[in-house]
Design an enzyme around this catalytic site. Structure first.
Site, PDB file in Angstrom:
ATOM      1  N   SER A 168      -8.978  -8.155   7.494  1.00  0.00           N
ATOM      2  CA  SER A 168      -8.083  -7.265   6.758  1.00  0.00           C
ATOM      3  C   SER A 168      -8.341  -5.824   7.143  1.00  0.00           C
ATOM      4  O   SER A 168      -9.481  -5.444   7.460  1.00  0.00           O
ATOM      5  CB  SER A 168      -8.351  -7.452   5.265  1.00  0.00           C
ATOM      6  N   TYR A 220     -14.291  -8.127  -2.496  1.00  0.00           N
ATOM      7  CA  TYR A 220     -13.346  -8.805  -1.594  1.00  0.00           C
ATOM      8  C   TYR A 220     -13.492  -8.248  -0.171  1.00  0.00           C
ATOM      9  O   TYR A 220     -13.684  -8.998   0.795  1.00  0.00           O
ATOM     10  CB  TYR A 220     -11.892  -8.641  -2.083  1.00  0.00           C
ATOM     11  N   LYS A 243     -15.007  -9.908   3.537  1.00  0.00           N
ATOM     12  CA  LYS A 243     -14.363  -9.940   4.862  1.00  0.00           C
ATOM     13  C   LYS A 243     -15.267  -9.283   5.899  1.00  0.00           C
ATOM     14  O   LYS A 243     -15.425  -9.778   7.023  1.00  0.00           O
ATOM     15  CB  LYS A 243     -13.013  -9.210   4.821  1.00  0.00           C
TER      16      LYS A 243
HETATM   17  P1  NAD Z   1      -3.056 -17.110  -0.267  1.00  0.00           P
HETATM   18  O1  NAD Z   1      -3.903 -17.076  -1.492  1.00  0.00           O
HETATM   19  O2  NAD Z   1      -1.585 -17.290  -0.439  1.00  0.00           O
HETATM   20  O3  NAD Z   1      -3.577 -18.229   0.736  1.00  0.00           O
HETATM   21  C1  NAD Z   1      -4.927 -18.603   0.806  1.00  0.00           C
HETATM   22  C2  NAD Z   1      -4.994 -20.129   0.729  1.00  0.00           C
HETATM   23  O4  NAD Z   1      -6.351 -20.528   0.828  1.00  0.00           O
HETATM   24  C3  NAD Z   1      -4.421 -20.685  -0.568  1.00  0.00           C
HETATM   25  O5  NAD Z   1      -3.485 -21.693  -0.273  1.00  0.00           O
HETATM   26  C4  NAD Z   1      -5.648 -21.255  -1.295  1.00  0.00           C
HETATM   27  O6  NAD Z   1      -5.321 -22.382  -2.088  1.00  0.00           O
HETATM   28  C5  NAD Z   1      -6.566 -21.569  -0.137  1.00  0.00           C
HETATM   29  N1  NAD Z   1      -7.999 -21.555  -0.463  1.00  0.00           N
HETATM   30  C6  NAD Z   1      -8.686 -20.587  -1.133  1.00  0.00           C
HETATM   31  N2  NAD Z   1      -9.983 -20.917  -1.219  1.00  0.00           N
HETATM   32  C7  NAD Z   1     -10.131 -22.120  -0.581  1.00  0.00           C
HETATM   33  C8  NAD Z   1     -11.230 -22.978  -0.332  1.00  0.00           C
HETATM   34  N3  NAD Z   1     -12.451 -22.683  -0.788  1.00  0.00           N
HETATM   35  N4  NAD Z   1     -11.008 -24.115   0.365  1.00  0.00           N
HETATM   36  C9  NAD Z   1      -9.769 -24.436   0.802  1.00  0.00           C
HETATM   37  N5  NAD Z   1      -8.691 -23.659   0.596  1.00  0.00           N
HETATM   38  C10 NAD Z   1      -8.874 -22.521  -0.096  1.00  0.00           C
HETATM   39  O7  NAD Z   1      -3.359 -15.770   0.544  1.00  0.00           O
HETATM   40  P2  NAD Z   1      -2.633 -15.167   1.823  1.00  0.00           P
HETATM   41  O8  NAD Z   1      -1.967 -13.911   1.398  1.00  0.00           O
HETATM   42  O9  NAD Z   1      -1.866 -16.205   2.520  1.00  0.00           O
HETATM   43  O10 NAD Z   1      -3.909 -14.738   2.660  1.00  0.00           O
HETATM   44  C11 NAD Z   1      -4.462 -15.585   3.660  1.00  0.00           C
HETATM   45  C12 NAD Z   1      -5.743 -14.947   4.172  1.00  0.00           C
HETATM   46  O11 NAD Z   1      -5.440 -13.656   4.692  1.00  0.00           O
HETATM   47  C13 NAD Z   1      -6.809 -14.734   3.106  1.00  0.00           C
HETATM   48  O12 NAD Z   1      -8.064 -15.007   3.687  1.00  0.00           O
HETATM   49  C14 NAD Z   1      -6.674 -13.280   2.758  1.00  0.00           C
HETATM   50  O13 NAD Z   1      -7.883 -12.729   2.304  1.00  0.00           O
HETATM   51  C15 NAD Z   1      -6.269 -12.680   4.094  1.00  0.00           C
HETATM   52  N6  NAD Z   1      -5.511 -11.426   3.975  1.00  0.00           N
HETATM   53  C16 NAD Z   1      -4.411 -11.382   3.170  1.00  0.00           C
HETATM   54  C17 NAD Z   1      -3.700 -10.189   3.052  1.00  0.00           C
HETATM   55  C18 NAD Z   1      -2.524 -10.082   2.119  1.00  0.00           C
HETATM   56  O14 NAD Z   1      -2.179  -8.969   1.728  1.00  0.00           O
HETATM   57  N7  NAD Z   1      -1.852 -11.169   1.772  1.00  0.00           N
HETATM   58  C19 NAD Z   1      -4.108  -9.059   3.777  1.00  0.00           C
HETATM   59  C20 NAD Z   1      -5.218  -9.157   4.609  1.00  0.00           C
HETATM   60  C21 NAD Z   1      -5.922 -10.361   4.700  1.00  0.00           C
HETATM   61  C1  WQD Z   2       0.130  -0.625  -1.643  1.00  0.00           C
HETATM   62  C2  WQD Z   2       0.474   0.748  -2.216  1.00  0.00           C
HETATM   63  C3  WQD Z   2      -0.699   1.250  -4.252  1.00  0.00           C
HETATM   64  C4  WQD Z   2       1.168  -1.789  -6.757  1.00  0.00           C
HETATM   65  C5  WQD Z   2      -4.165  -4.640  -0.677  1.00  0.00           C
HETATM   66  C6  WQD Z   2      -5.616  -4.967  -0.514  1.00  0.00           C
HETATM   67  C7  WQD Z   2      -5.931  -5.161   0.939  1.00  0.00           C
HETATM   68  C8  WQD Z   2      -4.985  -6.166   1.582  1.00  0.00           C
HETATM   69  C9  WQD Z   2      -3.554  -5.880   1.292  1.00  0.00           C
HETATM   70  C10 WQD Z   2      -6.009  -8.297   1.575  1.00  0.00           C
HETATM   71  C11 WQD Z   2      -0.750   1.517  -2.747  1.00  0.00           C
HETATM   72  C12 WQD Z   2       0.787   1.162  -4.498  1.00  0.00           C
HETATM   73  C13 WQD Z   2       0.822  -0.997  -5.695  1.00  0.00           C
HETATM   74  C14 WQD Z   2       1.865  -1.205  -7.853  1.00  0.00           C
HETATM   75  C15 WQD Z   2       1.823   0.902  -6.713  1.00  0.00           C
HETATM   76  N1  WQD Z   2      -5.214  -7.482   1.077  1.00  0.00           N
HETATM   77  N2  WQD Z   2       1.139   0.329  -5.670  1.00  0.00           N
HETATM   78  N3  WQD Z   2       2.170   0.128  -7.773  1.00  0.00           N
HETATM   79  O1  WQD Z   2      -3.867  -1.790  -1.864  1.00  0.00           O
HETATM   80  O2  WQD Z   2      -2.761  -1.280   0.369  1.00  0.00           O
HETATM   81  O3  WQD Z   2      -3.888  -3.442   0.011  1.00  0.00           O
HETATM   82  O4  WQD Z   2      -3.376  -5.702  -0.124  1.00  0.00           O
HETATM   83  O5  WQD Z   2      -6.791  -8.143   2.471  1.00  0.00           O
HETATM   84  O6  WQD Z   2      -7.254  -5.585   0.995  1.00  0.00           O
HETATM   85  O7  WQD Z   2      -6.401  -3.916  -1.046  1.00  0.00           O
HETATM   86  O8  WQD Z   2      -1.759  -3.025  -1.116  1.00  0.00           O
HETATM   87  O9  WQD Z   2       0.363  -3.660  -2.167  1.00  0.00           O
HETATM   88  O10 WQD Z   2      -1.680  -3.380  -3.624  1.00  0.00           O
HETATM   89  O11 WQD Z   2      -0.632  -1.356  -2.610  1.00  0.00           O
HETATM   90  O12 WQD Z   2       2.107   2.116  -6.707  1.00  0.00           O
HETATM   91  O13 WQD Z   2       2.181  -1.862  -8.868  1.00  0.00           O
HETATM   92  O14 WQD Z   2       1.321   0.533  -3.357  1.00  0.00           O
HETATM   93  O15 WQD Z   2      -1.259   2.275  -5.024  1.00  0.00           O
HETATM   94  O16 WQD Z   2      -0.544   2.867  -2.484  1.00  0.00           O
HETATM   95  P1  WQD Z   2      -3.121  -2.249  -0.683  1.00  0.00           P
HETATM   96  P2  WQD Z   2      -0.906  -2.942  -2.431  1.00  0.00           P
END
Ligand code: NAD
Ligand code: WQD
Length: 343
Positions: A126, A150, A154
């Site tokens: 991330s 979190y 990562k």
């Molecule tokens: P998500 O929660 O929709 O998907 C994650 C999946 O992993 C889910 O289906 C959940 O049931 C499964 N899971 C969780 N723990 C598990 C375990 N112990 N064993 C087996 N399955 C398990 O999330 P997403 O948004 O699809 O994110 C996928 C990955 O990308 C995550 O690792 C997340 O941290 C990372 N990520 C997400 C974002 C974002 O904003 N969505 C941003 C950066 C990184």
């Molecule tokens: C985006 C912008 C908020 C909600 C997060 C995780 C990051 C990654 C992606 C997993 C910011 C603003 C948000 C609301 C708002 N996930 N906001 N009102 O914080 O950039 O990233 O998701 O890895 O680790 O931290 O994403 O969508 O929460 O926020 O004003 O109700 O929207 O302040 O500026 P963020 P976000």
């Protein structure tokens, strides 16, 4: 038929979209997910979209015996590892749960991969690992630091992967550092389905637009940005999915191991919270009532990627615009106001 890939967390938001992209690219896939943040309905819909059943195993990445059975039954080229917990606020309240799932779970997975000599891994990292960036755009050599469990989970996995690559040079370990994934499949059949009130901006805006939530709180309007609101690099989830296919294709092309190779997946463009709200309102034809609120603890002003490394190495770049991200989020939200829950 191309190589077979294990997709952990493949029932989740990014995983489902990536399964479709992998299938379209000719990969065979096996999904392994404990459904802690997803549903069988998501898997059913992916199966319908690709026109054949998905091989799905309900299991936990911390369960070594169950993983071993999966590796005994299949010959994998590699693993795309999405499985993990992702809510920043929850991780502050329940750090042990996050380290257990995201760090211990990944170690268990890596041990099984080593045992079966499967050395290709694409890991969901991330942009959060960059913390508050010193300069923009953020490239892969920028310093890393995290302030919440979190993000720390990562970053810890990234350190583990680096150590692993040093210990044994036959590994190919690609952490993909996602910026802000948004949008949904253009069919409107799969998308992001938060369990509770969304933490992230796009699902929150979508639920205001569809009338489930009354108004958006915009966290801070006094940042040093174009309009005072936070700036992020929003990337369409189907572009992100293609980035995973590109990473696998890249690994298939290599004649020598790549070791630890972190790559940003972003568009390279920043969009402010207010700009996104305006774009969504225009696309959906719905008003998005909002009010300015205090800054959210831990938020940074601006974050956007240098996307050059992905372009040069993976021959991948994001194609879809903010308008398309809003259109697809809105289609998913309006067609599925209760997500995957059929009421
Ligand atoms: P998500 O929660 O929709 O998907 C994650 C999946 O992993 C889910 O289906 C959940 O049931 C499964 N899971 C969780 N723990 C598990 C375990 N112990 N064993 C087996 N399955 C398990 O999330 P997403 O948004 O699809 O994110 C996928 C990955 O990308 C995550 O690792 C997340 O941290 C990372 N990520 C997400 C974002 C974002 O904003 N969505 C941003 C950066 C990184
Ligand atoms: C985006 C912008 C908020 C909600 C997060 C995780 C990051 C990654 C992606 C997993 C910011 C603003 C948000 C609301 C708002 N996930 N906001 N009102 O914080 O950039 O990233 O998701 O890895 O680790 O931290 O994403 O969508 O929460 O926020 O004003 O109700 O929207 O302040 O500026 P963020 P976000």
């Amino acid at each position: 038929m191309k190589n077979k890939i294990l997709v952990t967390g493949g029932a989740g938001y990014i995983g489902t979209h990536t399964c479709i992209a992998l299938h379209e690219a000719g990969y065979e896939i096996v999904v392994y997910d404990n459904l802690s943040n997803s549903s069988r309905e998501a898997i059913n819909r992916v199966s319908t979209l690709i026109g054949q059943p998905i091989e799905f195993i309900e299991g936990d990445i911390r369960d070594a015996e169950s993983l071993k059975q999966v590796f005994l039954s299949h010959h994998f080229f590699g693993v795309i590892h999405f499985a993990g917990l992702k809510a920043v606020g929850e991780s502050v309240a329940k750090p042990l749960m996050y380290y257990n799932n995201n760090v211990s779970g990944t170690i268990t997975l890596l041990e099984i991969m080593a045992k079966f000599n499967v050395k290709n891994l694409v890991f969901s990292s991330s942009a959060t690992v960059y913390g508050d960036p010193e300069s923009l755009p953020i490239d892969e050599n920028s310093p890393r630091s995290c302030t919440n469990p979190y993000g720390q989970s990562k970053l810890t996995v990234e350190h583990i992967l680096e150590d692993l690559a040093v210990s044994d040079d036959s590994w190919n370990l690609i952490p993909l550092r996602y910026f802000n994934p948004v949008g949904a499949h253009p069919s409107g059949q799969i998308g992001e389905d938060p369990n509770d009130i969304p933490n992230n901006l796009m699902p929150y805006i979508s639920q205001v637009a569809v009338g489930k939530l009354a108004k958006l709180n915009i966290f801070g309007n006094d940042y040093q940005t174009i309009d005072g609101t936070g700036v992020r690099d929003f990337i369409h989830v189907t572009d992100l999915a293609q980035g995973h296919v590109a990473a696998l294709n890249y690994l298939e092309r290599q004649v020598a191991p790549v070791g630890f190779l972190p790559i940003n997946l972003g568009t390279g463009k920043g969009t402010s919270v207010l700009e996104l709200v305006t774009a969504f309102s225009k696309v959906s034809g719905q008003p998005i009532p909002y009010q300015f609120a205090d800054r959210r603890a831990g938020d940074i002003a601006s974050c956007y990627a240098s996307a050059d490394k992905a372009k040069n190495l993976l021959e991948w770049q994001a194609k879809l615009s903010i308008t398309e991200m809003c259109q697809d989020s809105w289609r998913w939200q309006s067609m599925n106001p209760n997500g995957y829950t059929v009421t």
